[in-house]
Design a protein around this motif. Sequence first.
Motif, PDB file in Angstrom:
ATOM      1  N   GLY A 153       0.817  -1.205   0.000  1.00  0.00           N
ATOM      2  CA  GLY A 153       0.000   0.000   0.000  1.00  0.00           C
ATOM      3  C   GLY A 153       0.851   1.255   0.000  1.00  0.00           C
ATOM      4  N   LYS A 154       0.161   2.356   0.134  1.00  0.00           N
ATOM      5  CA  LYS A 154       0.865   3.637   0.069  1.00  0.00           C
ATOM      6  C   LYS A 154       1.461   3.993   1.401  1.00  0.00           C
ATOM      7  N   GLU A 163      13.175  -1.447  -8.909  1.00  0.00           N
ATOM      8  CA  GLU A 163      12.106  -1.475  -7.899  1.00  0.00           C
ATOM      9  C   GLU A 163      11.986  -0.132  -7.189  1.00  0.00           C
ATOM     10  N   LEU A 164      13.105   0.526  -6.959  1.00  0.00           N
ATOM     11  CA  LEU A 164      13.091   1.756  -6.175  1.00  0.00           C
ATOM     12  C   LEU A 164      12.751   3.004  -7.010  1.00  0.00           C
ATOM     13  N   THR A 207       6.937  -1.602  -7.502  1.00  0.00           N
ATOM     14  CA  THR A 207       7.204  -1.253  -8.894  1.00  0.00           C
ATOM     15  C   THR A 207       7.229  -2.530  -9.725  1.00  0.00           C
ATOM     16  N   ILE A 208       8.140  -3.453  -9.375  1.00  0.00           N
ATOM     17  CA  ILE A 208       8.179  -4.701 -10.144  1.00  0.00           C
ATOM     18  C   ILE A 208       8.141  -5.944  -9.256  1.00  0.00           C
ATOM     19  N   MET A 209       8.273  -5.797  -7.949  1.00  0.00           N
ATOM     20  CA  MET A 209       8.301  -7.001  -7.110  1.00  0.00           C
ATOM     21  C   MET A 209       7.730  -6.678  -5.732  1.00  0.00           C
ATOM     22  N   TYR A 246      15.239  -0.197   2.471  1.00  0.00           N
ATOM     23  CA  TYR A 246      13.818   0.153   2.440  1.00  0.00           C
ATOM     24  C   TYR A 246      13.216  -0.200   1.098  1.00  0.00           C
ATOM     25  N   TYR A 247      12.153  -0.975   1.152  1.00  0.00           N
ATOM     26  CA  TYR A 247      11.404  -1.337  -0.048  1.00  0.00           C
ATOM     27  C   TYR A 247      10.503  -0.184  -0.455  1.00  0.00           C
TER      28      TYR A 247
END
Lengths: 322, 548
Positions: A2-3, B55-56, B62-64, B450-451
């Motif tokens: 989520g955001k 992804e970042l 974004t992709i995973m 951080y994801y």
Amino acid sequence: MGKMPISLIRFGEGSFWMPAPASTAAPAVDRVFDFILYVSIFFFLLIVALMLFFIIRYHRGRGVEAEKTATHHTGLELMWTVIPLILVFIIFYLGFTGYMNLATPPANTYEVNVVGQKWKWLFTYPNGHVDDNLHVPLDVPVRLVLTSEDVIHSFFVPAFRVKKDAVPGRYTNLWFEATEPGEYDVFCAEYCGTSHSDMIARVIVHPPGEFEKWLQDASNFLERMAPADAGAKLMTTRGCKQCHSIDGKSNIGPTFLGIYGREGVFKDGRRYTVEENYIRRAILDPQSEIVAGYEPVMPTYKGRLKDQEITAMIEYLKTLKE
Amino acid sequence: MNGSTAVADNYLSHGRGFRSWFFTLDHKRIGVMYLASIFFFLILGGFFAMLIRTELLTPGRTIMDADTYNQVFTLHGAVMIFLFIIPGIPAAFGNFVLPVMLGAKDVAFPRLNLLSYHLYVVGAIFSVVSILLGAVDTGWTFYTPYSTTTHTSVVSMTLGAFILGFSSIFTGINFIVTIHRMRPPGMSWNRLPLFLWALYSTAIIQVLATPVLGITLLLLIVERLLGIGIFDPALGGDPVLYQHFFWFYSHPAVYIMILPAMGVMSELISVFSRKHIFGYKAIAYSSVAIAVLSFLVWGHHMFTSGQSDLGNMIFSALTFSVAIPSAIKVFNWLATMYKGSIRLDTPMLYALSFLLLFGIGGLTGLFLGALATDVHLHDTYFVVAHFHYTMMGGVLIAFLGAMHYWWPKMFGRMYSEKAGRLAAFLVFVGFNLTFFSQFVMGSQGMPRRYYNYLDRFQPYHVLSTIGAYVLAVAFVVLAGNLIHSLFRGRKAPANPWGSATLEWMCASPPPHDNFAEPPEAGDPYDLEHLVYDESIGGYVPRTAREGA
């Protein structure tokens, strides 16, 4: 995932490098940062300048032949040993005195206990109230006593320039004195798994007089609110919703939507039906009964929730009908 | 020796087929196999880096998903550290060059050398298998109690690292003995090429520090498999003890990575400036000083862990002491260029990149060694940027410099200078785009690993990702150029750059036995007796040319 739920409200007064300072320690840290920055820029420019000058002046393409010069020069070499040595000693000293300021709380601090758990911060005030954000009074030194329920977390408030690990099985502490009213981000800085980057809380700095009012209001919500509403609030402040959705989506734990009366199987094959006693066991002794398809990651809330609070949470769960 | 003499039998043509390579005792073939394997893992680690940066690009998914992201950044770190950067320069170029630089036929223990390589392969297989079993999600540091409670294949990955440790120890022992026992006539310690001083210092750390990592990883495995409480407080252990053990190895390991890179730098700066190295002894002894000091600074990874304030103070002070030998080297390299005749060939471009990038990497270390600022910057992107500037801007750049420098010697072919310089330029630009923005977002408060992130950090992330894509392009150009050279490159002379170390005295590529008889060693930085011979496109000793 989520955001991102939270964004830093006070932003824009910081420098290119640092967020706006909001604690007594921050300007001191920034001064050390700036001193090192100036030293670094000076030496970097020196390296660049010498390098460019040599490349251009002695470029072989211009037919320059190498000249025999001394292969060492004790004076020069002593110079670039001693000058850096003096500078790094100064930097060490500034860093150390700045750190002692961060590490030594003044007398008469206001104390808040902080527990890190996957993936939530819980703040316990002296009167026993638990909240999921940190509320503090302005211009009052606050000392946090940190520990963790599971793995190592790290409590980080960039605006205050403070950070300390929350380690399971021991207590660590940090202190700060907020100098600007407002709201600031709390990050978890030590990697702790799936939702590490969502383990964000807020520090809310109250102007003089307002903090006590907030604490009193916040503390007696069980008396003020209907049980289901109080249960909803508890679910948020105790971190349940970090892993259990209320909209039917599967997350780290089973969804709460339609949970009351739901039937299913545990990992060990036994069947269950969700009723009051099941929920109570799931909160106080979560490792004993793992729903099939989920990992045993939930921490116990034994000793952390009162019966009245669990009752309120059960009432709230009953309202989440599909 | 005449550089233009074509030698019919060289180490590449000496024996054919898989077995003649995989079971060879020839240090040069082992070096080449290491180079190929290490380069493969560099590409694999780089592939993971591209996934991370992609992804970042945006906050949230974004992709995973988050778990995959955590596995990918762990794999990026573990592959780059254990399979690329630690073995990197010593295993690939050290193996190839060290005996030839000594005018010797091989290392002291050729069989042990082969065993090192085989252990590397086995360790690599364990690490890769762990990806298939459920890739590790702990970060390459395997911090407890996260690593003892996660459900991913920590045991397989740490067992891989454990085995790789032995490969590293054996290489270290081999190099120490070889340098002590097999120096040619005329090569006193004060005439040892600086690359060998660096390898020697590295080997000391490899032999003394790596066993600690081995024991630590074994304890971790014991705790996971047998439930014996060593690090997990739930079992009565101490998680911070793990950090002490881990960094007791892993900080010196940083110097296992950087010292050989510094050794490469000393060779490149001198040769491409056509100048005797400035301050030989200071550079040589500073390598040893770094090796010794590297054991005393591990606690600076733990300033916020809750360790004692006194401990923090001592570790901070000792940390700054490492800055001095590094500063000495940088200024000595610069002084070497003074009144030289500087040639900006591809290896020199990497050397100059190293000076700038390692300069930034070293200077930003000051912010992290100072206690007050480290509390704020610890575990943010500032740290990520700092160690990429030293590890990638330092070690990887030096690795690429070394690769372009010794390529003609290893494969007997010249690559395209134009393409080589273009790649070096793109690497420099892409690297700075990728990592400079990370300093700023780090000091602004963006934590590492951080994801998901706050919107206000996105511009920095976008810049960083664009930089990463530029780097990817640079590597395509670089690899294309080198591979092309193998088939179409001009034949390399024995000494294309005008270097005075002994490996340039034998043919390119060297014959199976390197030298018929041990050559006499002189000053490895006395370049004046070498003159350019246009007919062969390389350098020859002045006497040989005048005699002709």
